[in-house]
Design an enzyme around this catalytic site. Structure first.
Site, PDB file in Angstrom:
ATOM      1  CE  LYS A 295      -3.334   2.476   2.913  1.00 23.02           C
ATOM      2  NZ  LYS A 295      -4.101   2.466   4.179  1.00 23.02           N
ATOM      3  CE  LYS A 307      -6.635   8.548   7.997  1.00 20.07           C
ATOM      4  NZ  LYS A 307      -7.213   7.268   8.474  1.00 20.07           N
ATOM      5  NE  ARG A 384     -10.861  -1.215   3.211  1.00 18.76           N
ATOM      6  CZ  ARG A 384     -11.451  -1.511   4.366  1.00 18.76           C
ATOM      7  NH1 ARG A 384     -12.613  -2.159   4.375  1.00 18.76           N
ATOM      8  NH2 ARG A 384     -10.910  -1.183   5.505  1.00 18.76           N
TER       9      ARG A 384
END
Length: 526
Positions: A295, A307, A384
């Site tokens: 990643k 966030k 992902r």
């Protein structure tokens, strides 16, 4: 990153050019009391420091050393309540020996692990840095129980640990201490060609770990996707006899229909760079083809699901490319070691997850390169999405086995803490291979279940899947998501390294994963 091209950046920060420590290692068989230098360090177990009724050591090596010092060592260990527990150490300045200082470093009840011996090296490396020592010797109080193979592994672990213990990333400090340690003698663990080979191996791996640490430590205004791609190209040029590199731009990724990856990258002013390095051995046939996928989010704001709040760690989201650092670090090590019979593909979909009018919104549907559609119900589950297209690309290279590494979920940090990475795979054979490699490397992995029934929470009403399920089992559903993008004929493993990527105490990256990946590739080489 010591030789990166200097470039103007946000904040006008330019990293100092630093050279990682160059330490000469030698394996010797000499009497400890005859050694001359700055620090003589002995690794001891709790059993080694047991004393008799006269408060004297029973271990022959410690007994001899203590006798030469007139009982100073046993006296100091009693006064400081030194019992040989892991993490304990005591270093004394001593008269009457060829060495200026003698140190005892605790290894715990029984030091039989690579991690324990690596920790011994790190402790001595840090002590040498603190004392401005230029030469040290390291020995074990009890090495006679180690097999010949164990001695080789121990030598390698001590050497690697010493280099890492000495190293300090001072690229962004206006002033820094230069390391003074130039030579390390490892005593009583054998000599000869096999030991020398292990020391050379340790040098290659520890330099790769430092490279990985530097990549993760570099802030996002320095390490952009373009700079990460430059680092990949530099690696390939350094080891051009075995490494080649391809960097795909946005248009090339569009041609490959990487909609999932490009959706994440869409908000950033820094364009994405898809990195593909290939290792091919110098000669002979290739028996196994592997892929390492990392990643590569050089910064993760969370996107529109930004966030926020205590514990969100947005200020540390430079480490969201820790998986790519592990993969590129492994490429560096393997470029030096040059194993035979194995071809390795190192793949990183590098980008940033930012916020802008061009960015991906919650509720958008993206299409991955294998044709599967994904409803994005959370823009902060972006890693992902990039890995989805990277895994499809890896499968298309004709590899037999894939290991992907990612700082993927906070759920994994909650489950396993900051020292252990989670492993997910449907393949028992691959699990055995990688877990054995991690034991040799001294890194902690724990296999977690791929519970297929949890996939129910990942179903979408309008697309093939959503990109995140509910909070329960969050790291499991993330792994199940990745599984949708791996060919069934390919053995695949996902490593969630969200915990061990960062050492909060040292406020630094760890280089986690590199040593394990190198050991695993070597297990697959001829």
């Amino acid at each position: 990153m010591a030789h990166s091209i200097a470039r103007a950046t946000l904040g006008l920060t330019q990293p100092n050019q630093i050279v990682p420590p160059k330490i000469s290692f030698a394996a010797k068989e000499i009497d400890l009391v005859e050694w001359k230098g700055d620090i003589l360090a002995i690794g001891v177990t709790e059993k080694d420091v047991a004393k008799d009724g006269s408060s004297k050591f029973q271990n022959p090596i410690l007994q001899k050393l203590d006798s030469k010092l007139g009982g100073l060592l046993s006296e100091a260990s009693s006064e400081e309540d030194f019992t040989g527990k892991a993490g304990q150490s005591t270093i004394l300045r001593v008269p009457g020996l060829g060495t200026k200082r003698v140190g005892l470093v605790g290894l715990g009840p029984a030091a039989l692990t690579t991690a324990a011996y690596c920790g011994l090296g790190e402790t001595i490396g840090a002590a040498a840095k603190s004392a401005q020592a230029s030469n040290v010797a390291i020995a074990l109080a009890s090495s006679e129980t180690l097999s010949a193979d164990s001695k080789l592994t121990t030598v390698s672990a001590i050497a690697s640990g010493t280099v890492l213990g000495t190293y300090e990333d001072s690229r962004f400090k206006s002033e820094s201490k230069k390391p003074t340690l130039t030579s390390v003698d490892i005593l009583g663990l054998g000599t000869g060609p096999e030991v020398e080979k292990k020391l050379k191996f340790a040098e290659s791996v520890s330099s790769a770990v430092i490279f990985g640490i530097n990549l993760v430590n570099a802030p996002a205004n320095i390490l952009t996707p373009a700079v990460l791609a430059e680092e990949a190209k530099r690696l390939a040029s350094l080891y051009s006899d075995v490494l080649t590199t391809t960097i795909l731009n946005v248009e090339q990724c569009k041609e490959l229909k990487m909609g999932s990856y490009l959706g994440v990258a869409a908000a950033s002013a820094n364009p994405p760079h898809f990195i593909h390095i290939v290792y091919k051995p110098l000669g002979g046939s290739v028996k196994t083809k592997l892929a390492l996928v990392g990643k590569g989010l050089t910064f993760d704001s969370g996107g529109y699901n930004i966030k926020t709040g205590p514990g969100c760690l947005i200020e540390l989201m430079k480490f969201d490319m820790g998986g790519s650092a592990a993969v590129l670090g492994a490429a560096k090590a393997l470029g030096q070691i040059k194993p035979a019979g194995v071809e390795v593909h190192f793949i990183v979909a590098a980008c940033e997850n930012m916020i802008s009018g061009t960015g991906m919104r919650p509720g958008d549907i993206v299409t991955a390169s294998n044709g599967k559609t994904i409803e994005v119900n959370n823009t902060d589950a972006e890693g992902r999405l990039t890995l989805a297209d990277a895994l499809v690309y890896a499968c298309n290279q004709g590899v037999e086995k894939i290991v992907d590494l990612a700082t993927l979920t906070g759920a994994c940090r909650i489950a396993l803490g900051s020292s252990i990475a989670a492993v997910f795979t449907p393949s028992d054979d691959l699990a055995k291979e990688v877990l054995e490699a991690s034991e040799v490397a001294g890194e902690k992995l724990w296999r977690m279940p791929l519970e297929e029934s949890y996939w129910e929470s990942m179903k979408s009403g309008v697309a093939d899947m959503v990109n995140t399920g509910g909070r329960p089992g969050g790291s499991i559903t993330a792994a199940l998501f990745l599984k949708q993008f791996v060919d069934e004929k390919v053995q695949w493993m996902h490593i969630d390294m969200a915990g061990p990527v960062w050492n909060e105490k040292k406020k630094s990256a760890t280089g986690f994963g590199i040593s394990t990946l190198v050991e695993w590739v070597l297990k697959n080489s001829s």
